[in-house]
Design a protein around this motif. Structure first.
Motif, PDB file in Angstrom:
ATOM      1  N   PRO A 188       0.755  -1.511   0.122  1.00 20.23           N
ATOM      2  CA  PRO A 188       0.145   0.067  -0.145  1.00 20.23           C
ATOM      3  C   PRO A 188       0.684   1.041  -0.110  1.00 20.23           C
ATOM      4  N   GLY A 189       2.035   1.178  -0.115  1.00 23.18           N
ATOM      5  CA  GLY A 189       3.384   2.447   0.647  1.00 23.18           C
ATOM      6  C   GLY A 189       3.465   2.934  -1.354  1.00 23.18           C
ATOM      7  N   PRO A 190       4.020   3.794  -1.075  1.00 28.02           N
ATOM      8  CA  PRO A 190       4.366   5.068  -2.158  1.00 28.02           C
ATOM      9  C   PRO A 190       5.813   4.051  -3.490  1.00 28.02           C
ATOM     10  N   LEU A 191       4.748   4.325  -4.282  1.00 23.60           N
ATOM     11  CA  LEU A 191       5.201   3.009  -5.593  1.00 23.60           C
ATOM     12  C   LEU A 191       5.671   4.000  -6.300  1.00 23.60           C
ATOM     13  N   LEU A 192       6.252   4.022  -7.348  1.00 22.48           N
ATOM     14  CA  LEU A 192       6.843   4.475  -8.007  1.00 22.48           C
ATOM     15  C   LEU A 192       7.807   3.636  -9.107  1.00 22.48           C
ATOM     16  N   ALA A 193       7.623   3.958 -10.254  1.00 19.94           N
ATOM     17  CA  ALA A 193       8.247   2.842 -11.830  1.00 19.94           C
ATOM     18  C   ALA A 193       8.120   3.560 -12.666  1.00 19.94           C
ATOM     19  N   ILE A 194       9.391   3.489 -13.256  1.00 19.36           N
ATOM     20  CA  ILE A 194      10.100   3.623 -14.147  1.00 19.36           C
ATOM     21  C   ILE A 194      10.252   3.145 -15.594  1.00 19.36           C
ATOM     22  N   ALA A 195      10.826   3.911 -16.788  1.00 19.51           N
ATOM     23  CA  ALA A 195      11.126   3.130 -17.647  1.00 19.51           C
ATOM     24  C   ALA A 195      12.677   3.540 -18.578  1.00 19.51           C
ATOM     25  N   GLY A 196      13.871   3.545 -18.308  1.00 21.47           N
ATOM     26  CA  GLY A 196      14.188   4.647 -19.533  1.00 21.47           C
ATOM     27  C   GLY A 196      13.241   4.311 -21.079  1.00 21.47           C
ATOM     28  N   ILE A 221       8.483   7.369 -17.630  1.00 24.68           N
ATOM     29  CA  ILE A 221       9.364   7.326 -18.959  1.00 24.68           C
ATOM     30  C   ILE A 221      10.930   8.615 -18.949  1.00 24.68           C
ATOM     31  N   ALA A 222      11.752   7.603 -18.245  1.00 21.73           N
ATOM     32  CA  ALA A 222      13.022   8.382 -18.162  1.00 21.73           C
ATOM     33  C   ALA A 222      13.541   8.836 -19.645  1.00 21.73           C
ATOM     34  N   PRO A 223      13.936   9.571 -20.216  1.00 22.47           N
ATOM     35  CA  PRO A 223      14.287  10.832 -21.237  1.00 22.47           C
ATOM     36  C   PRO A 223      15.611  10.310 -21.511  1.00 22.47           C
ATOM     37  N   GLY A 224      15.006  10.147 -22.999  1.00 25.19           N
ATOM     38  CA  GLY A 224      16.969   9.307 -23.542  1.00 25.19           C
ATOM     39  C   GLY A 224      17.558   7.946 -23.071  1.00 25.19           C
ATOM     40  N   GLU A 232      24.348   5.828 -16.637  1.00 25.10           N
ATOM     41  CA  GLU A 232      23.757   6.898 -18.027  1.00 25.10           C
ATOM     42  C   GLU A 232      23.944   8.415 -17.244  1.00 25.10           C
ATOM     43  N   ASP A 233      23.213   8.246 -16.777  1.00 29.12           N
ATOM     44  CA  ASP A 233      23.238   9.311 -15.838  1.00 29.12           C
ATOM     45  C   ASP A 233      23.008   9.711 -14.576  1.00 29.12           C
ATOM     46  N   PRO A 234      24.061   9.436 -13.339  1.00 28.52           N
ATOM     47  CA  PRO A 234      23.911   9.056 -12.348  1.00 28.52           C
ATOM     48  C   PRO A 234      23.044  10.342 -11.226  1.00 28.52           C
ATOM     49  N   ASP A 235      23.678  11.607 -11.633  1.00 26.62           N
ATOM     50  CA  ASP A 235      23.037  12.384 -11.133  1.00 26.62           C
ATOM     51  C   ASP A 235      21.929  13.019 -11.327  1.00 26.62           C
ATOM     52  N   LEU A 236      20.995  12.232 -12.269  1.00 27.64           N
ATOM     53  CA  LEU A 236      19.649  12.904 -12.341  1.00 27.64           C
ATOM     54  C   LEU A 236      18.599  11.414 -11.462  1.00 27.64           C
ATOM     55  N   PHE A 237      19.359  10.104 -11.852  1.00 27.88           N
ATOM     56  CA  PHE A 237      18.843   8.888 -11.339  1.00 27.88           C
ATOM     57  C   PHE A 237      18.736   9.481  -9.373  1.00 27.88           C
ATOM     58  N   THR A 238      19.813   9.789  -9.045  1.00 28.98           N
ATOM     59  CA  THR A 238      20.246  10.089  -7.581  1.00 28.98           C
ATOM     60  C   THR A 238      18.876  11.248  -7.141  1.00 28.98           C
ATOM     61  N   ASP A 239      18.423  12.096  -7.856  1.00 21.39           N
ATOM     62  CA  ASP A 239      17.540  13.422  -7.376  1.00 21.39           C
ATOM     63  C   ASP A 239      16.061  12.180  -7.389  1.00 21.39           C
ATOM     64  N   VAL A 240      16.311  11.582  -8.634  1.00 23.77           N
ATOM     65  CA  VAL A 240      14.809  10.762  -8.844  1.00 23.77           C
ATOM     66  C   VAL A 240      14.457   9.772  -6.929  1.00 23.77           C
ATOM     67  N   ILE A 241      15.951   8.976  -7.100  1.00 27.29           N
ATOM     68  CA  ILE A 241      15.937   8.625  -5.401  1.00 27.29           C
ATOM     69  C   ILE A 241      15.936   9.631  -4.456  1.00 27.29           C
ATOM     70  N   GLY A 248       7.717  10.706  -1.254  1.00 30.04           N
ATOM     71  CA  GLY A 248       6.998   9.241  -2.021  1.00 30.04           C
ATOM     72  C   GLY A 248       6.789  10.070  -2.996  1.00 30.04           C
ATOM     73  N   ARG A 249       7.505  10.953  -3.577  1.00 28.41           N
ATOM     74  CA  ARG A 249       6.198  11.475  -5.580  1.00 28.41           C
ATOM     75  C   ARG A 249       7.875  11.791  -5.851  1.00 28.41           C
ATOM     76  N   TRP A 250       7.645  11.661  -7.501  1.00 28.83           N
ATOM     77  CA  TRP A 250       8.246  12.291  -8.128  1.00 28.83           C
ATOM     78  C   TRP A 250       8.301  13.439  -9.014  1.00 28.83           C
ATOM     79  N   THR A 251       7.972  14.109  -9.213  1.00 25.31           N
ATOM     80  CA  THR A 251       8.306  15.197 -10.019  1.00 25.31           C
ATOM     81  C   THR A 251       8.711  15.946 -11.291  1.00 25.31           C
ATOM     82  N   PRO A 252       8.806  15.102 -12.262  1.00 21.39           N
ATOM     83  CA  PRO A 252       9.906  15.690 -12.832  1.00 21.39           C
ATOM     84  C   PRO A 252       9.813  16.884 -14.017  1.00 21.39           C
ATOM     85  N   ALA A 253      11.102  16.948 -13.936  1.00 23.23           N
ATOM     86  CA  ALA A 253      11.382  19.163 -14.371  1.00 23.23           C
ATOM     87  C   ALA A 253      10.369  19.779 -14.666  1.00 23.23           C
TER      88      ALA A 253
END
Length: 270
Positions: A188-196, A221-224, A232-241, A248-253
């Motif tokens: 039931p908790g926060p759940l985020l699924a991502i695809a490159g 969908i992670a662009p590019g 491949e983009d460790p800064d973006l990946f770490t920002d998401v984490i 409990g959320r991720w809001t893309p730029a």
């Protein structure tokens, strides 16, 4: 996993909330170095999954067994015996089983590159003939280039991949190809699924299946990005984490309010 091996895979101060990162197939805990370098203020665990990484001599216990193995690591090493879970590829599938089997241990769950609804018919045709090649260095060098893995990480990627036992490769492929069992997931908790954006379609095709079972799912969908986009983009990946763990959320730029949209901003003054 022994205390000595676990000590190598524990990072940061023992305060706050623990993040545990589960690596992909034919890889190991080494793949999370870009994230542990960027999260020096967080308590992070990066264990090797059974039969992979430095545990390659162990038998593969199945997805449920791997989830139970990680659950025990969380109980023994995570602060307060709970953790935010991040899983990539096979690690994402294990994370899903973990959240289902041990929901009380999981503060939040972020998965990426996980074809949770199973592989496409084309993938089922193309991958099995390649399984014998998974012990060949040239094969994984080619995969490293296709995945966009930086040159300075390719040797360790290849070294980790070729030593995995053939039976582990066969069993992990079989379970991933079949998809998650009916009835999974009851988390039931926060759940985020991502695809490159540039990885196989089966990853994003799993989003509707997962959302039917977990309506709170957020997807992106992670662009590019290719499959192992944490390198491949460790800064973006770490920002998401960091944002997902904290909020409990991720809001893309591209979805964030602009300054002109803020109350009292230029848009409000027109």
């Amino acid at each position: 996993m022994t205390e000595s091996s676990m000590s190598r895979l524990e990072h940061g101060p023992r305060r706050g909330e623990t993040i545990i990162m589960l690596h992909g197939n034919n890889a190991g805990s080494w793949m999370w170095e870009p994230q542990t370098d960027r999260l020096p203020d967080r308590h992070v665990l990066t264990p090797d999954l059974p039969a992979l990484g430095e545990r390659y001599r162990e038998p593969w216990p199945g997805m449920a067994g791997a989830a139970d193995d990680i659950a025990e690591i969380i109980r023994e090493h995570a602060l307060d015996g709970t953790a935010h879970v991040v899983g990539l590829s096979l690690g994402g599938v294990v994370a899903t089983h973990l959240a289902h089997r041990h929901p009380g241990l999981v503060r939040s769950c972020m998965i990426t590159g996980a074809p949770l609804a199973g592989l496409t018919r084309l993938e089922r045709l193309l991958i099995p003939p390649q399984l014998p090649l998974w012990r060949q260095r040239w094969y994984w060098r080619a995969q490293a280039m296709a995945f966009g893995i930086p040159a300075d990480a390719r040797d360790v990627f290849v070294d980790s991949a070729v030593r995995v036992a053939p039976e582990t490769n066969r069993e992990t492929y079989r379970e991933v190809a079949a998809g998650i069992p009916e009835g999974l997931i009851a988390y039931p908790g926060p759940l985020l699924a991502i695809a490159g954006e540039k990885e196989q379609r089966s990853v994003r095709d799993a989003f509707p299946t997962l959302r039917r079972r977990a309506p709170q799912l957020q997807s992106w969908i992670a662009p590019g990005m290719h499959h192992p986009w944490n390198v491949e983009d460790p800064d973006l990946f770490t920002d998401v984490i960091r944002e997902f763990v904290d909020t409990g959320r991720w809001t893309p730029a591209d979805r964030r309010p602009q300054a002109s949209d803020a109350p009292g901003g230029p848009a409000a003054q027109r």
